[in-house]
Design an enzyme around this catalytic site. Structure first.
Site, PDB file in Angstrom:
ATOM      1  N   ASP A  22       0.847  -1.381   0.015  1.00 11.45           N
ATOM      2  CA  ASP A  22       0.093   0.255   0.037  1.00 11.45           C
ATOM      3  C   ASP A  22       1.056   1.266   0.086  1.00 11.45           C
ATOM      4  O   ASP A  22       2.287   1.209  -0.010  1.00 11.45           O
ATOM      5  CB  ASP A  22      -1.034  -0.132   1.316  1.00 11.45           C
ATOM      6  CG  ASP A  22      -2.304   0.459   0.701  1.00 11.45           C
ATOM      7  OD1 ASP A  22      -2.322   1.985   0.565  1.00 11.45           O
ATOM      8  OD2 ASP A  22      -3.387  -0.146   0.827  1.00 11.45           O
ATOM      9  N   HIS A  63      -2.898   3.209  -4.194  1.00 13.49           N
ATOM     10  CA  HIS A  63      -2.525   2.431  -3.145  1.00 13.49           C
ATOM     11  C   HIS A  63      -0.803   1.790  -3.344  1.00 13.49           C
ATOM     12  O   HIS A  63      -0.634   0.663  -3.077  1.00 13.49           O
ATOM     13  CB  HIS A  63      -3.229   1.408  -2.513  1.00 13.49           C
ATOM     14  CG  HIS A  63      -4.619   1.697  -2.119  1.00 13.49           C
ATOM     15  ND1 HIS A  63      -4.709   2.262  -0.465  1.00 13.49           N
ATOM     16  CD2 HIS A  63      -5.778   1.977  -2.517  1.00 13.49           C
ATOM     17  CE1 HIS A  63      -5.951   2.777  -0.523  1.00 13.49           C
ATOM     18  NE2 HIS A  63      -6.696   2.505  -1.306  1.00 13.49           N
ATOM     19  N   GLU A 115      -9.891   2.557  -5.225  1.00 17.26           N
ATOM     20  CA  GLU A 115      -9.642   4.009  -4.910  1.00 17.26           C
ATOM     21  C   GLU A 115      -8.588   4.580  -5.765  1.00 17.26           C
ATOM     22  O   GLU A 115      -7.652   5.274  -5.429  1.00 17.26           O
ATOM     23  CB  GLU A 115      -9.224   4.113  -3.425  1.00 17.26           C
ATOM     24  CG  GLU A 115     -10.530   3.527  -2.767  1.00 17.26           C
ATOM     25  CD  GLU A 115     -10.295   3.762  -1.023  1.00 17.26           C
ATOM     26  OE1 GLU A 115     -11.122   4.234  -0.585  1.00 17.26           O
ATOM     27  OE2 GLU A 115      -9.159   3.387  -0.878  1.00 17.26           O
TER      28      GLU A 115
HETATM   29  C1  TNX Z   1     -10.928   1.405   2.234  1.00 20.87           C
HETATM   30  S1  TNX Z   1     -11.701  -1.270   1.248  1.00 20.87           S
HETATM   31  C2  TNX Z   1      -9.816   0.997   1.780  1.00 20.87           C
HETATM   32  C3  TNX Z   1      -8.674   0.536   2.461  1.00 20.87           C
HETATM   33  C4  TNX Z   1      -8.750   1.310   3.611  1.00 20.87           C
HETATM   34  C5  TNX Z   1     -10.292   1.059   4.356  1.00 20.87           C
HETATM   35  C6  TNX Z   1     -10.445   1.708   5.684  1.00 20.87           C
HETATM   36  C7  TNX Z   1     -10.590  -0.777   0.142  1.00 20.87           C
HETATM   37  C8  TNX Z   1     -10.676  -1.713  -0.972  1.00 20.87           C
HETATM   38  N1  TNX Z   1      -9.790   0.325   0.498  1.00 20.87           N
HETATM   39  O1  TNX Z   1      -7.593   0.874   1.772  1.00 20.87           O
HETATM   40  O2  TNX Z   1      -7.682   0.627   4.625  1.00 20.87           O
HETATM   41  O3  TNX Z   1     -10.987   1.653   3.174  1.00 20.87           O
HETATM   42  O4  TNX Z   1     -11.773   1.191   6.343  1.00 20.87           O
END
Ligand code: TNX
Length: 547
Positions: free
Chosen positions: A210, A277, A343
């Site tokens: 990440d 990430h 994301e």
């Molecule tokens: C979203 S769930 C993210 C994570 C974070 C999390 C915290 C997802 C696919 N991505 O990178 O740690 O929220 O709740």
């Protein structure tokens, strides 16, 4: 939320357990209350009488059953203070384990039939995993002290006579841990796997990379782990209070973890995040960035402040990440490889001349199509190696790659869309399965990411969306809870966030939905927690403030 009602119900449940409520109230036919097995088996017929384990009890097992028999002996040895020996023939005072291929049709590979009579125990399954799960049930039929890592004196090792026929409802019963945010030492991963296995979880997704860290050694690109494991980002996020947790898994560590998990019928699902990430990878290799020049001139320790956390999806980046996946495929034998996909701030791509030119060249209409183009190449790469690609539900945007399995985290919609399109899916929604969210009142809990998901809410999770037809529902492989690591600093804290919520989750994934009964579950759970206590597994008590 019916918190007030639950609060009152709790007082009654805890009082009943504390007083050793009479068996009749629990519907038990034999002495004592009906056994509190979690997850609840498909059927359990309790009879009069009991079997007693003594140092003279012998285990019978041949061929493929022998490996599981050794695990039974290992599991009982510390608390009993003796290791049960094998014998060739089933007779009085024996526990006989056998593979019975004829059970395949009724029990699948993970189901089992456990019969406890006063003079012997018989456990049958079509495959070793089924025997393993039968052993986990047998452990729960014993007094809670059997989970103790040290010899438990003055305990009668009795098991009520029962006939249990059991098999899981769903095949993907997962938890996610996040060593990228706070590194998790190998010993702590093993500890976590032990707790999973006793609850019949079978998938552990490890979020290996990440923005905050890269946690796996890749021989072709040594800087990923060398530089990417030494970043101080998580510390900033926790206001500098948490000590940094640096570290990574060497390839030898990974092989050891794979072996350890597989002995407990847990498949590791590695997650290598892309295209977003990816801050730690970009810090280690600035050429992955949209703007490599601006980064390469800085010392690595300064780079991460400038990293946007999303790679440039150019062909050279695709090749780089495929090299990484080639090693990951060699290290992790499981069928599923997770590539993240969530994301991605694609605005950075929109404003990049290079990416706009690449999109025109490839005939891609927009940045979603570019994202999809990028992910499809990972899918094709993994498919060629006989693996299946898993991604978070953002991989639906811009068109789903042909072999993709979708992990649905923005609620159930992504999973529903995937299943309707004939794709497999794993349900992991923020509504019920984000175990980095609070499980009690904020003022009484360790700092968490946000949200509110108490154990009762987890128990109301329905992994198979009712919107799906029977054929579509077959694409729901199962469900998974996420222990994202931004605020989870150590093993004790991780266990506190996981239990007892994961005990509620496993029941939604393993047990037949028709038998679901929240009150009865909470009563069983109160008794089950005595096992976790004996095992030294940390958990949030049911009578914690605000429960
Ligand atoms: C979203 S769930 C993210 C994570 C974070 C999390 C915290 C997802 C696919 N991505 O990178 O740690 O929220 O709740």
């Amino acid at each position: 939320m019916r918190r007030g009602v639950n609060g009152a119900a709790w007082v009654a449940v805890l009082a009943a357990v504390g007083l050793g409520m009479a068996s009749a109230a629990f519907g038990g036919e034999a002495e004592g209350p009906r056994p509190a097995i979690i997850p609840q088996p498909v059927s359990m017929d309790v009879r009069a009488g009991q079997f007693r384990f003594t140092p003279a009890t012998r285990i019978v097992a041949e061929g493929a059953a022998a490996g599981e028999a050794a695990k039974l002996a290992d599991a009982l040895a510390p608390a009993m203070g003796c290791r049960l020996q094998r014998t060739a023939e089933a007779g009085p005072n024996t526990v006989a384990l056998a593979i019975d291929a004829s059970l395949e049709a009724s029990a699948g590979g993970e189901g089992y039939v456990l019969e406890v009579a006063a003079d012997r125990v018989t456990l049958k399954a079509s495959a070793p995993a089924g025997l393993f799960y039968g052993i986990q049930t047998l452990r729960q039929l014993l007094p809670p002290a059997v989970f103790s890592p040290a010899k438990a004196a003055d305990t009668a090792w009795t098991v009520p006579c029962v006939r249990i026929v059991d098999r899981p409802r769903l095949g993907w019963r997962g938890l996610l841990i996040d060593p990228a945010r706070h590194f998790i030492p190998v010993a702590d991963v093993k500890r976590f796997i032990d707790a999973m296995a006793l609850h019949k979880f079978n998938r552990l997704q490890i979020h290996l990379t990440d923005n905050e860290g890269w946690r796996v050694e890749i021989a072709a690109y040594p800087e990923l782990a060398r530089v990417g494991s030494q970043m101080d980002r998580t510390r900033r996020r926790t206001g500098g209070k948490a000590p940094p947790r640096f570290g990574f898994y060497t390839q030898a560590d990974v092989r050891e973890l794979v072996r350890y998990a597989s002995a407990r019928h847990v498949t590791l699902v590695p997650e290598i995040e892309m295209p977003a990430h990816t801050g730690a990878a970009i810090v280690a290799y600035p050429r992955l960035s949209l703007t490599p020049g601006a980064l390469a001139d800085l010392p690595p320790a300064e780079r991460w402040r400038k990293v946007r956390g999303v790679v440039a999806p150019r062909p050279a980046t695709v090749a780089f990440l495929q090299d990484v996946l080639a090693e990951v495929v060699e290290l992790f034998p499981g069928r599923y490889i997770h590539i993240g996909g969530d994301e991605a701030n694609t605005n950075h791509w929109k404003t990049s001349d290079e990416m706009q030119a690449q999109m025109r060249r490839l005939g891609l209409a927009d940045v979603h199509a570019l994202h999809s183009w990028f992910i499809r190449q990972m899918d094709a790469f993994l498919a060629k190696r006989g693996r299946r690609m898993v991604g978070w539900d953002e991989i639906l945007q811009g068109g789903l790659a042909p072999g993709a399995t979708v992990m649905s985290w923005h609620g159930a919609e992504g999973g529903i869309t995937a299943a309707r399109a004939g794709h497999d899916t794993v349900m992991a929604p923020t509504s019920h399965t984000y175990f980095d969210y609070y499980q009690g009142p904020r003022e009484a809990e360790p700092r968490a990411l946000g949200g509110f998901i108490p154990v009762e809410k987890v128990y109301r999770f329905e992994p198979v969306p009712k919107e799906l037809t029977g054929d579509q529902a077959a694409h729901v492989l199962g469900g998974q809870a996420q222990l994202w690591g931004e605020f989870i600093r150590d093993a004790r804290h991780r266990e506190y966030m996981a239990w007892p919520r994961a005990a509620a989750l496993i029941e939604t994934l393993w047990s037949p939905p028709a038998g679901r009964d929240e009150g009865a579950f909470l009563e069983r759970l109160a008794r089950h927690l005595k096992r976790l206590k004996a095992a030294g597994i940390h958990f949030r008590p049911l009578d914690a403030p605000g429960a």
